[in-house]
Scaffold this active site. Structure first.
Site, PDB file in Angstrom:
ATOM      1  N   HIS A 135       0.816  -1.223   0.000  1.00 13.16           N
ATOM      2  CA  HIS A 135       0.000   0.000   0.000  1.00 13.16           C
ATOM      3  C   HIS A 135       0.849   1.272   0.000  1.00 13.16           C
ATOM      4  CE1 HIS A 135      -3.514  -2.499   1.816  1.00 13.16           C
ATOM      5  NE2 HIS A 135      -3.581  -2.466   0.513  1.00 13.16           N
ATOM      6  N   CYS A 143       3.350  13.918  -6.670  1.00 11.14           N
ATOM      7  CA  CYS A 143       2.533  14.994  -7.236  1.00 11.14           C
ATOM      8  C   CYS A 143       1.314  14.403  -7.951  1.00 11.14           C
ATOM      9  CB  CYS A 143       3.369  15.821  -8.211  1.00 11.14           C
ATOM     10  SG  CYS A 143       2.432  17.213  -8.888  1.00 11.14           S
ATOM     11  N   CYS A 164       3.637  20.908  -5.330  1.00 10.68           N
ATOM     12  CA  CYS A 164       4.827  20.410  -6.025  1.00 10.68           C
ATOM     13  C   CYS A 164       5.756  21.577  -6.380  1.00 10.68           C
ATOM     14  CB  CYS A 164       4.365  19.687  -7.298  1.00 10.68           C
ATOM     15  SG  CYS A 164       5.701  19.122  -8.347  1.00 10.68           S
ATOM     16  N   THR A 205      -3.282  -9.400  10.764  1.00 10.53           N
ATOM     17  CA  THR A 205      -4.160  -8.841   9.733  1.00 10.53           C
ATOM     18  C   THR A 205      -5.504  -9.565   9.718  1.00 10.53           C
ATOM     19  OG1 THR A 205      -4.376  -8.292   7.384  1.00 10.53           O
ATOM     20  CG2 THR A 205      -3.063 -10.242   7.892  1.00 10.53           C
ATOM     21  N   VAL A 231      -3.870 -11.835  17.750  1.00 12.18           N
ATOM     22  CA  VAL A 231      -4.507 -11.888  19.071  1.00 12.18           C
ATOM     23  C   VAL A 231      -5.914 -12.492  18.978  1.00 12.18           C
ATOM     24  CG1 VAL A 231      -3.217 -10.003  20.157  1.00 12.18           C
ATOM     25  CG2 VAL A 231      -5.261  -9.474  18.824  1.00 12.18           C
TER      26      VAL A 231
HETATM   27  P1  NAD Z   1      -6.888  -4.192  10.683  1.00  8.33           P
HETATM   28  O1  NAD Z   1      -6.843  -2.879  11.383  1.00  8.33           O
HETATM   29  O2  NAD Z   1      -8.047  -4.490   9.840  1.00  8.33           O
HETATM   30  O3  NAD Z   1      -6.719  -5.394  11.736  1.00  8.33           O
HETATM   31  C1  NAD Z   1      -5.666  -5.512  12.600  1.00  8.33           C
HETATM   32  C2  NAD Z   1      -5.429  -7.004  12.930  1.00  8.33           C
HETATM   33  O4  NAD Z   1      -4.369  -7.081  13.860  1.00  8.33           O
HETATM   34  C3  NAD Z   1      -6.624  -7.734  13.570  1.00  8.33           C
HETATM   35  O5  NAD Z   1      -6.743  -9.014  13.004  1.00  8.33           O
HETATM   36  C4  NAD Z   1      -6.239  -7.822  15.060  1.00  8.33           C
HETATM   37  O6  NAD Z   1      -6.805  -8.943  15.716  1.00  8.33           O
HETATM   38  C5  NAD Z   1      -4.736  -7.938  14.955  1.00  8.33           C
HETATM   39  N1  NAD Z   1      -3.974  -7.459  16.109  1.00  8.33           N
HETATM   40  C6  NAD Z   1      -4.230  -6.408  16.927  1.00  8.33           C
HETATM   41  N2  NAD Z   1      -3.262  -6.269  17.845  1.00  8.33           N
HETATM   42  C7  NAD Z   1      -2.346  -7.226  17.586  1.00  8.33           C
HETATM   43  C8  NAD Z   1      -1.097  -7.591  18.181  1.00  8.33           C
HETATM   44  N3  NAD Z   1      -0.572  -6.909  19.214  1.00  8.33           N
HETATM   45  N4  NAD Z   1      -0.428  -8.646  17.658  1.00  8.33           N
HETATM   46  C9  NAD Z   1      -0.939  -9.365  16.614  1.00  8.33           C
HETATM   47  N5  NAD Z   1      -2.115  -9.065  16.022  1.00  8.33           N
HETATM   48  C10 NAD Z   1      -2.802  -8.009  16.491  1.00  8.33           C
HETATM   49  O7  NAD Z   1      -5.574  -4.273   9.869  1.00  8.33           O
HETATM   50  P2  NAD Z   1      -5.272  -4.914   8.481  1.00  8.33           P
HETATM   51  O8  NAD Z   1      -6.071  -6.142   8.242  1.00  8.33           O
HETATM   52  O9  NAD Z   1      -3.828  -4.996   8.422  1.00  8.33           O
HETATM   53  O10 NAD Z   1      -5.786  -3.890   7.368  1.00  8.33           O
HETATM   54  C11 NAD Z   1      -6.002  -2.579   7.523  1.00  8.33           C
HETATM   55  C12 NAD Z   1      -5.320  -1.682   6.546  1.00  8.33           C
HETATM   56  O11 NAD Z   1      -4.884  -0.690   7.395  1.00  8.33           O
HETATM   57  C13 NAD Z   1      -4.098  -2.135   5.842  1.00  8.33           C
HETATM   58  O12 NAD Z   1      -4.269  -1.827   4.526  1.00  8.33           O
HETATM   59  C14 NAD Z   1      -2.968  -1.243   6.370  1.00  8.33           C
HETATM   60  O13 NAD Z   1      -2.310  -0.633   5.291  1.00  8.33           O
HETATM   61  C15 NAD Z   1      -3.644  -0.140   7.064  1.00  8.33           C
HETATM   62  N6  NAD Z   1      -3.078   0.339   8.329  1.00  8.33           N
HETATM   63  C16 NAD Z   1      -1.742   0.452   8.466  1.00  8.33           C
HETATM   64  C17 NAD Z   1      -1.212   0.892   9.656  1.00  8.33           C
HETATM   65  C18 NAD Z   1       0.278   0.996   9.774  1.00  8.33           C
HETATM   66  O14 NAD Z   1       0.957   1.323   8.791  1.00  8.33           O
HETATM   67  N7  NAD Z   1       0.837   0.680  10.935  1.00  8.33           N
HETATM   68  C19 NAD Z   1      -2.045   1.207  10.733  1.00  8.33           C
HETATM   69  C20 NAD Z   1      -3.427   1.098  10.541  1.00  8.33           C
HETATM   70  C21 NAD Z   1      -3.930   0.657   9.330  1.00  8.33           C
END
Ligand code: NAD
Length: 264
Positions: A135, A143, A164, A205, A231
């Site tokens: 992503h 830009c 830009c 995820t 988790v």
């Molecule tokens: P999500 O927010 O939909 O889900 C998070 C997942 O992580 C859940 O399954 C949850 O049970 C699990 N989780 C929570 N705490 C945890 C821990 N300590 N250890 C292990 N697992 C844990 O996230 P997603 O499915 O990755 O998708 C959301 C989208 O959000 C993605 O496209 C991502 O790009 C984006 N996103 C990115 C960030 C970042 O860059 N850190 C933050 C938020 C969202």
């Protein structure tokens, strides 16, 4: 009596977890090509909220604000949020034990690629070298009117939206908004890694963000063993997960990496 029963249930749980970690470690040792697929959950222990769930970003912000159409129509409003969430906050986070464990596995030849949905750059900061950012990332701005791209730190965010320096067009963070296509090259390389994987380690995820969520299914279809760390159960758990390691990413991946690298 009741306490004893819970205590022994706890011990049994710990024993099962230890057995599962050893099973996962063995699968990783046997694998000639291991790919890690990560989501927001891996960065929770770095203090970054995931999107979904009770403390998720979507309980505070409307996801519609991150649609490419909304950005086009309301760049100033959208940029204020982008700055608050992604640059003031995520930009200051540091890698946690889970990011470090994955980087250590790669340095020891036990991980061959990381495909991340995250935009936070924490895998690279931990030392992972082969990272596919499905992503995009917060590192650069691009830009919307010409092909220029700039490192984030070269552009002032004092006045929003930033423009830009080359053509005056509005700059956008170089990550995928809702409605944006996935960059072709990263999509192609991620698909290839999924097909090549003998083990796919899926961390933190939900499996609900398309098209990224398809990657572990492709790996499974091409014969990979799927190890999942979360988790809570995800969409993958009942469908394709072979070994489920329930717990926080850092608390599971650190002992798992030690078991693989040092043979504990
Ligand atoms: P999500 O927010 O939909 O889900 C998070 C997942 O992580 C859940 O399954 C949850 O049970 C699990 N989780 C929570 N705490 C945890 C821990 N300590 N250890 C292990 N697992 C844990 O996230 P997603 O499915 O990755 O998708 C959301 C989208 O959000 C993605 O496209 C991502 O790009 C984006 N996103 C990115 C960030 C970042 O860059 N850190 C933050 C938020 C969202």
């Amino acid at each position: 009596m009741k306490v004893d029963r819970y205590f022994s249930a706890g011990l049994t749980g710990l024993k099962i977890m230890r057995e599962n970690i050893l099973k996962a470690a063995q699968a990783l040792k046997n694998s000639r090509h291991t790919v890690v697929f990560t989501g927001a959950g891996i960065s929770v222990e770095s203090g970054i909220s995931p999107f979904r769930g009770p403390d998720g970003l979507w309980s505070k912000y409307d996801p519609g604000l991150f649609h490419r159409g909304y950005f086009r129509e309301n760049p100033e409003t959208c940029w204020k949020l982008i700055k608050e969430i992604f640059f003031d906050f995520i930009g200051k986070a540091e890698p946690n034990a889970a990011h470090h464990a994955i980087a250590d596995l790669e340095k020891n030849g036990c991980v061959h690629a990381v495909i991340t949905q995250n935009i936070d750059n924490l895998h690279q900061e931990a030392g992972s070298a082969h990272v596919l950012e499905y992503h995009g990332a917060i590192r650069n701005l691009c830009c919307t009117a010409c092909p220029e791209r700039y490192p984030r730190q070269d552009i002032s965010l004092a006045v929003l939206p930033p423009v830009c320096p080359a053509c005056g067009g509005i700059l956008k963070p170089d990550f995928v908004f809702f409605g944006d296509p996935i960059p072709e090259e990263v999509n192609r390389l991620s698909g290839q890694e999924a097909k090549d994987a003998e083990v796919m380690l899926v961390v933190g995820t939900t499996g609900q963000v398309m098209p990224a969520s398809r990657i572990p299914y492709v790996a499974k279809e091409f014969g990979a063993t799927v190890i999942e760390v979360n988790v809570a159960e995800s969409d993958y758990t009942p469908r394709i997960t072979d070994i489920f390691l329930r717990g926080k990413a850092g608390e599971i991946l650190a002992p798992l990496a030690r078991a693989v690298i040092e043979g504990e």
